[in-house]
Scaffold this active site. Structure first.
Site, short mmCIF file in Angstrom:
data_model
loop_
_atom_site.label_atom_id
_atom_site.label_comp_id
_atom_site.label_asym_id
_atom_site.label_seq_id
_atom_site.Cartn_x
_atom_site.Cartn_y
_atom_site.Cartn_z
N ASP A 208 0.83 -1.21 0.00
CA ASP A 208 0.00 0.00 0.00
C ASP A 208 0.86 1.26 0.00
O ASP A 208 0.35 2.36 -0.16
CB ASP A 208 -0.93 0.01 1.23
CG ASP A 208 -2.20 -0.77 0.96
OD1 ASP A 208 -2.38 -1.22 -0.18
OD2 ASP A 208 -3.00 -0.94 1.90
N ASP B 241 -10.02 -6.79 11.48
CA ASP B 241 -9.76 -8.23 11.60
C ASP B 241 -10.68 -8.85 12.65
O ASP B 241 -11.25 -9.91 12.46
CB ASP B 241 -8.31 -8.49 12.03
CG ASP B 241 -7.38 -7.45 11.50
OD1 ASP B 241 -6.93 -7.60 10.37
OD2 ASP B 241 -7.12 -6.46 12.22
#
Ligand SMILES: O=c1ccn([C@@H]2O[C@H](COP(=O)(O)OP(=O)(O)O[C@H]3O[C@H](CO)[C@@H](O)[C@H](O)[C@H]3O)[C@@H](O)[C@H]2O)c(=O)[nH]1
Ligand SMILES: [Mn+2]
Length: 530
Positions: A141, A398
């Site tokens: 990223d 998550d």
């Protein structure tokens, strides 16, 4: 171990009862807690509005702490430990081992130097596993050219490193950890781009190391990011990896790690497969979570970053109560649980059939196809991030994803082998630690309150004992209110001459310890301040 049909499991679970003295201690404290309640109710001030409310507040804070004490010991009471049988796995499945796709995420080339990232990648490529069935994907990223070229170098270096590891059975297989070299720091510029490169195509018979053995697939991916599209941090990077890997290698098992977490044990893949491929229990297991072990914690561990209590005491207990949460790194998943909606008990994986699936198309065509899958507009008007893949819209994506997997009926397993599976980096400054803990505690609370959280969506599939166990983390942030009350209000009250504790506190403790609990706090009415 085996049952009557001669079936030998691929893993076993041993429960370890806590020592009698600790249980006795827990019981003693529990009795003492009840005594505190009795004390609060019995000596509730009848006069003075302020005193009365301060007292009631103390009572509620104590009730909260009691509840927390209860759930903490519900988790710690009866931990379990798992052991795998890799030899049995090899005997039964060596030819039909499934493909495994490994996702490594990196975001910031300054904080996460490329040298560290490629060390992690190389340690993943060097798993003791058939290379043609292994694919390693790096999501960058940070869109860093330096990281890309480091990966290119890593793909060349792997031709020497992998045979070396296998020949000399090296551990750990991160070159840096093995040679103990200090990482380099090198600032780089970043820009926006969409880039996918299959650096090594594991299907290519010419992709060989310098000893003539096949190499695992290695893919570099920098998904597209644009200001008008929210990029959803790691969660969307992972979703892009899930789509791209589905096209390139389609491994039914995936592993995801942070780029600062190298593999410290070359058998981890086989260990994880012992759970998924166990003939009796494997089909219900959605993910296998390893602890987040840190390699850079100092001896005094000032900020408590080693997370020892969580991973040594609480997770084995949570595993006994139904399975740990997904913590975002060091976790093996069945790919279907990330993509499909519900777990179905009748659905057992036919590993032989899965192993035979072939991926068509040459590397360059696959790269072109995958560009669409990794573009920022791809997820518009789709269920990605909502029903499919990692969830967005929560601080702890998550945790939210793991919770929704559990809500859909999958079980999870915690595995902490003697030789650590992965080693990562903990925050090193107070500020970093506070930022991380704020994100974690806020995120946990968000999951608890979420409409799709375990208490609303999951109560049918998640046993109450497990829900309560998760509350240790879900309520971690909320703990601050009673704690603040408990430290601030008694001190303020003292300024006005109001005491919220028994006057003869020392005497109380002696009585208390001597077993005078039935007499309340061991203080008579006369001793009581009010
Ligand atoms: O836009 C982003 C931001 C982060 N990351 C990666 O995500 C991982 C975790 O991010 P980091 O900033 O290092 O967060 P930590 O607090 O260190 O991570 C812990 O907490 C996170 C949840 O808050 C989990 O996702 C991680 O797995 C867990 O190690 C790293 O590999 C990053 O490179 C991305 O890929 N894209
Ligand atoms: Mn990190």
């Amino acid at each position: 171990m085996g049952n009557n049909n001669g079936y030998l499991p691929l893993f076993e679970t041993k429960s370890s009862r806590r020592p009698f003295l600790i249980k006795l201690y827990v019981l003693t404290i529990s009795v003492a807690i009840c005594v505190i309640w009795v004390y609060r109710v019995r000596y509730l001030p009848v006069e003075g509005i302020l005193e009365r409310w301060a007292w009631i507040g103390m009572f509620f804070a104590e009730l909260w702490f009691s509840f927390y004490w209860f759930i903490t010991h519900l988790v710690r009471w009866n931990p379990i430990f798992r052991y795998t049988f890799k030899d049995r796995l090899s005997q039964r499945y060596e030819k039909d081992l499934p493909r495994v796709d490994i996702f490594v995420c990196t975001a910031d080339p300054e904080m996460e130097p490329p040298i560290m990232v490629i060390n992690t990648v190389l340690s993943m490529m060097a798993y003791d596993y058939p290379p043609e069935k292994l694919s390693v994907y790096l999501s960058d990223d940070g869109v860093s050219e330096l990281t890309f070229y480091a990966m290119l170098e890593a793909s060349r270096f792997s031709k020497y490193w992998l045979p070396f590891c296998k020949k000399f059975n090296v551990e750990p297989r991160s070159p840096e950890a093995y040679f103990q070299i200090e990482p380099l720091d090198d600032p780089v510029k970043t820009k926006e781009w969409l880039f996918i490169k299959i650096l090594i195509d594991g299907r290519d018979p010419l992709a060989m190391d310098n000893e003539g053995q096949r190499l695992p697939t290695l893919v570099y991916l920098s998904r597209e990011k644009r200001p008008q599209y929210p990029h959803n941090f790691k969660a969307e990077a992972m979703n892009a990896l899930i789509r791209v890997s589905l096209r390139i290698s389609n491994g039914p098992i995936t592993l995801n790690v942070d780029c600062d977490m190298y593999s410290n044990n070359s058998s981890s893949l086989r260990d994880a497969l012992c759970f998924f491929m166990d003939e009796e229990k494997g089909h219900e297991i959605g993910y296998v979570q390893y602890p987040q072990s840190m390699m850079n914690v100092t001896k005094n561990d000032l900020y408590g970053n080693s997370l020892n209590v969580i991973f040594k005491m609480e997770f084995p207990g949570i595993d006994a109560n139904g399975g740990p949460m997904y913590i975002g790194t060091g976790c093996f998943h069945m790919r279907v649980n990330l993509c499909e909606r519900k777990h179905c008990n009748e659905h057992k994986v036919d590993w032989k059939r899965v192993a035979d699936i072939k991926i068509e198309g040459n590397a360059r065509d696959l790269e072109e196809e995958c560009k669409v899958l990794a573009s920022c507009a791809y997820e518009e008007n789709t269920q990605w991030g909502i029903e499919v893949g990692l969830k967005y819209g929560c601080l702890l994506k998550d945790g939210m994803t793991g919770s929704s997997i559990r809500c859909r009926g999958w079980r999870s397993v915690y595995f902490n082998p003697e030789r650590k599976g992965f080693l990562g980096l903990a925050p090193t400054t107070l500020l970093q630690t506070l930022v991380q803990q704020e994100r974690w505690s806020g995120g946990e609370l968000q999951i608890l309150l979420s409409r799709h959280g375990p208490f609303f969506d999951g109560y049918k599939n998640i046993p109450l004992k497990l829900l309560l166990s998760y509350c240790i983390y879900f309520l971690w942030a909320a703990n601050c209110f009673p704690t603040l009350y408990y430290v601030v209000v008694p001190s303020l009250c003292l300024l006005r001459g109001i005491s919220l504790f028994p006057k003869n506190f020392y005497g109380v403790m002696v009585h208390f310890k001597a077993g005078g609990m039935i007499k309340g706090f061991g203080c008579s009415k006369e001793q009581h301040p009010i």
